[in-house]
Scaffold this active site. Structure first.
Site, PDB file in Angstrom:
ATOM      1  N   ARG A  99      41.581  64.196  41.323  1.00 29.39           N
ATOM      2  CA  ARG A  99      40.850  63.275  42.210  1.00 29.39           C
ATOM      3  C   ARG A  99      39.354  63.343  41.900  1.00 29.39           C
ATOM      4  O   ARG A  99      38.602  62.408  42.155  1.00 29.39           O
ATOM      5  CB  ARG A  99      41.129  63.578  43.691  1.00 29.39           C
ATOM      6  CG  ARG A  99      40.379  62.662  44.645  1.00 29.39           C
ATOM      7  CD  ARG A  99      41.017  62.553  46.043  1.00 29.39           C
ATOM      8  NE  ARG A  99      41.444  63.817  46.604  1.00 29.39           N
ATOM      9  CZ  ARG A  99      40.619  64.789  47.021  1.00 29.39           C
ATOM     10  NH1 ARG A  99      39.317  64.629  46.967  1.00 29.39           N
ATOM     11  NH2 ARG A  99      41.124  65.900  47.502  1.00 29.39           N
TER      12      ARG A  99
ATOM     13  N   TYR B  88      35.839  36.106  45.315  1.00 25.53           N
ATOM     14  CA  TYR B  88      37.259  36.461  45.221  1.00 25.53           C
ATOM     15  C   TYR B  88      37.807  36.664  46.644  1.00 25.53           C
ATOM     16  O   TYR B  88      37.126  37.257  47.495  1.00 25.53           O
ATOM     17  CB  TYR B  88      37.407  37.726  44.381  1.00 25.53           C
ATOM     18  CG  TYR B  88      38.826  38.190  44.283  1.00 25.53           C
ATOM     19  CD1 TYR B  88      39.737  37.502  43.514  1.00 25.53           C
ATOM     20  CD2 TYR B  88      39.261  39.298  44.992  1.00 25.53           C
ATOM     21  CE1 TYR B  88      41.060  37.911  43.438  1.00 25.53           C
ATOM     22  CE2 TYR B  88      40.572  39.718  44.924  1.00 25.53           C
ATOM     23  CZ  TYR B  88      41.475  39.021  44.144  1.00 25.53           C
ATOM     24  OH  TYR B  88      42.769  39.424  44.078  1.00 25.53           O
TER      25      TYR B  88
ATOM     26  N   ASP C  92      29.700  40.821  40.244  1.00 22.94           N
ATOM     27  CA  ASP C  92      31.111  40.885  39.859  1.00 22.94           C
ATOM     28  C   ASP C  92      31.234  40.083  38.563  1.00 22.94           C
ATOM     29  O   ASP C  92      31.118  38.861  38.552  1.00 22.94           O
ATOM     30  CB  ASP C  92      31.983  40.297  40.974  1.00 22.94           C
ATOM     31  CG  ASP C  92      33.482  40.427  40.684  1.00 22.94           C
ATOM     32  OD1 ASP C  92      33.845  40.417  39.482  1.00 22.94           O
ATOM     33  OD2 ASP C  92      34.279  40.513  41.624  1.00 22.94           O
TER      34      ASP C  92
ATOM     35  N   LYS D 246      42.020  42.122  35.004  1.00 21.90           N
ATOM     36  CA  LYS D 246      41.920  40.829  34.347  1.00 21.90           C
ATOM     37  C   LYS D 246      41.667  41.035  32.844  1.00 21.90           C
ATOM     38  O   LYS D 246      42.528  41.565  32.173  1.00 21.90           O
ATOM     39  CB  LYS D 246      40.864  39.978  35.047  1.00 21.90           C
ATOM     40  CG  LYS D 246      40.952  40.025  36.590  1.00 21.90           C
ATOM     41  CD  LYS D 246      42.245  39.434  37.127  1.00 21.90           C
ATOM     42  CE  LYS D 246      42.496  39.748  38.604  1.00 21.90           C
ATOM     43  NZ  LYS D 246      41.438  39.423  39.549  1.00 21.90           N
TER      44      LYS D 246
HETATM   45  C1  LIG Z   1      41.055  39.925  40.815  1.00 19.10           C
HETATM   46  C2  LIG Z   1      39.626  39.979  41.223  1.00 19.10           C
HETATM   47  C3  LIG Z   1      39.143  40.988  42.078  1.00 19.10           C
HETATM   48  C4  LIG Z   1      40.044  42.029  42.703  1.00 19.10           C
HETATM   49  O1  LIG Z   1      40.573  42.873  41.748  1.00 19.10           O
HETATM   50  P1  LIG Z   1      41.972  43.658  41.886  1.00 19.10           P
HETATM   51  O2  LIG Z   1      42.076  44.385  40.598  1.00 19.10           O
HETATM   52  O3  LIG Z   1      43.039  42.639  42.103  1.00 19.10           O
HETATM   53  O4  LIG Z   1      41.854  44.582  43.068  1.00 19.10           O
HETATM   54  C5  LIG Z   1      37.784  40.992  42.353  1.00 19.10           C
HETATM   55  N1  LIG Z   1      36.956  40.074  41.846  1.00 19.10           N
HETATM   56  C6  LIG Z   1      37.391  39.087  41.029  1.00 19.10           C
HETATM   57  C7  LIG Z   1      36.420  38.095  40.493  1.00 19.10           C
HETATM   58  C8  LIG Z   1      38.738  39.010  40.691  1.00 19.10           C
HETATM   59  O5  LIG Z   1      39.160  38.013  39.903  1.00 19.10           O
END
Ligand SMILES: *Cc1c(COP(=O)(O)O)cnc(C)c1O
Length: 425
Positions: free
Chosen positions: A78, A131, A214, A239
């Site tokens: 952890r 998101y 982000d 992604k």
């Molecule tokens: C998918 C996504 C998230 C969240 O990510 P997870 O891996 O599903 O928790 C946050 N920001 C954007 C722009 C995303 O496309």
């Protein structure tokens, strides 16, 4: 593990990230000469002596300063694990960041980062749309901790953002600006440098306003927000970074000063990634540039096809920005390529959109993005379904909009599929 940094150079020249993804931060001698880093599927690590255990804990708990040649020892997964540490070292290379923390999901990265940086009474200013998970966090969870939230539309000018900031009544307590650019699904850009300027302008001696970007849609290959003044970069590594639609993970990058407390918070609440997730992402990073380059090429091909199709009313694609568009200047400054995400309005409405989606054969009908396979979805009733219709319209989302995530297939086959689905409509 510090000596690996020297390996990033040959004759004084710093190698490109894609050249270092196979080796950086790992020594085969640690693992019987294995060229690949094994999965350290272990919860705890054995100390050579009690004295060593004591020294490791002193560092982990910040009881004393790190010695000049001392590296933090492995204690418990952890707190730290070799797969995660090597992954973090490799991820710093793309964004040229000092430090990195990896998480078991993008939402874990975002939530841990926000909860570490914000305090009761603070204001977080964010771009819209965000998101869905982030939107929910800001609307329903963050306010429970006495933190104020205000949003501005992607594409807003500086004056409009400053007006929203003033109207919030908490401008003096602005602590964070959180943006997503390009915005999902419209590909509207938010000017990173402008937001960094606002953050600097609102910072005082004792409190620094942090700009968080982000960077899931274009990064880490096609956009480097820290070069334009961002303090922290977050990713859903689910992604493009993961890239195979087989793992959920997240990343936060920034300076040591900002990342170290985020890592401490992560250790306490346990939102770190596991070793298997870390290993999968190490494998993914080896082909990241390759995949994302192919996806841009394919997306360009698909976007041009859609632009000329009589079945399509409008295409939302960064590669189609024209010089007279105010977004063009932002694009040229902060993006290195248009990416692999396209939205378009099909001629008709929800009925035509659904018929089209139901007829696709090579594209899969699924949310998420950035994987090797091409995906299609309907933002108004899927990814953005929890946004009111009026709000959707303001964001430019209509019931005839379809979002595509373009994969690594042969682009001619993608066109064949789109063409037959249009015919079926
Ligand atoms: C998918 C996504 C998230 C969240 O990510 P997870 O891996 O599903 O928790 C946050 N920001 C954007 C722009 C995303 O496309």
């Amino acid at each position: 593990m510090e000596k690996h940094k020297e390996k990033a150079y040959i004759e004084g020249k710093h190698l490109h990230p894609e050249s270092l993804m196979m080796s950086y931060g790992y020594e085969p001698e640690w693992s019987e000469g294995a060229i690949k880093c094994p999965i350290f599927q272990t919860s705890t690590f054995v100390f050579k002596s009690a004295e060593e255990g004591k020294a490791f804990f002193e560092l982990a708990y910040g009881l004393r300063e790190k010695g000049p040649d001392e590296t933090p020892g492995l204690i418990y997964s952890r707190i730290n694990n070799p797969d995660l540490e090597i992954l973090e070292d490799r991820l710093t290379l793309w964004d040229d960041a000092e430090a990195c923390a990896v998480f078991e999901s993008g939402m874990a990265a975002i939530a841990t980062t926000l909860l570490q940086c914000l305090e009761p009474g603070d204001l977080i200013l964010h771009s819209d749309p965000l998101y869905g998970g982030t939107e929910f966090l800001l609307a329903n969870i963050i306010p429970r901790y006495g933190i104020h939230v205000a949003g501005f539309a992607a594409g807003s000018r500086r004056g409009e953002i400053e007006e929203i900031l003033g109207a919030s009544g908490h401008a003096g307590r602005l602590k964070m600006i959180l943006i997503e650019t390009p915005a999902n699904p419209t590909n509207t850009l938010v000017d990173i440098r402008m937001c960094a300027d606002i953050a600097r302008q609102c910072s005082t001696e004792g409190r620094r306003v942090v700009l968080v970007v982000d960077n899931t849609f274009l990064g880490p290959v096609w956009q480097h927000p820290m070069k334009h003044g961002a303090d922290l970069v977050v990713y859903s590594a689910t992604k493009y970074i993961g890239g195979h639609s087989d793992v959920i993970a997240g990343v936060t990058l920034g300076s040591q000063e900002l990342i170290n407390p985020i890592k401490t918070f992560r250790s306490v609440i346990g939102s770190m990634a596991g070793p298997w997730t870390g290993w999968l992402l190490l494998r993914s990073l080896e082909t990241l540039k390759l995949r994302m380059t192919c996806q841009v090429k394919n997306a360009q091909y698909v976007a041009n096809y859609l632009q000329n199709s009589p079945h399509v009313d409008r295409v939302y694609y960064l590669g189609h920005l024209t010089e007279d568009d105010p977004q063009y200047e932002i694009y040229r400054r902060q993006c290195l390529a248009p990416g692999g995400m396209i939205a378009f309005d099909i001629h008709g409405g929800e009925k035509e959109a659904f018929r089209f989606l139901n007829s696709l054969k090579l594209f899969s009908l699924a949310v998420s993005l950035g994987g090797t396979e091409s995906l299609a979805e309907h933002p108004a009733t899927m990814t953005h379904a929890d946004i009111s219709t009026a709000e959707q319209r303001r964001m430019g989302i209509s019931d005839k909009m379809i979002r595509l995530s373009v994969g690594v297939e042969n682009p001619e086959d993608l066109i064949v599929d789109l063409e037959q689905a249009f015919k079926a409509v």
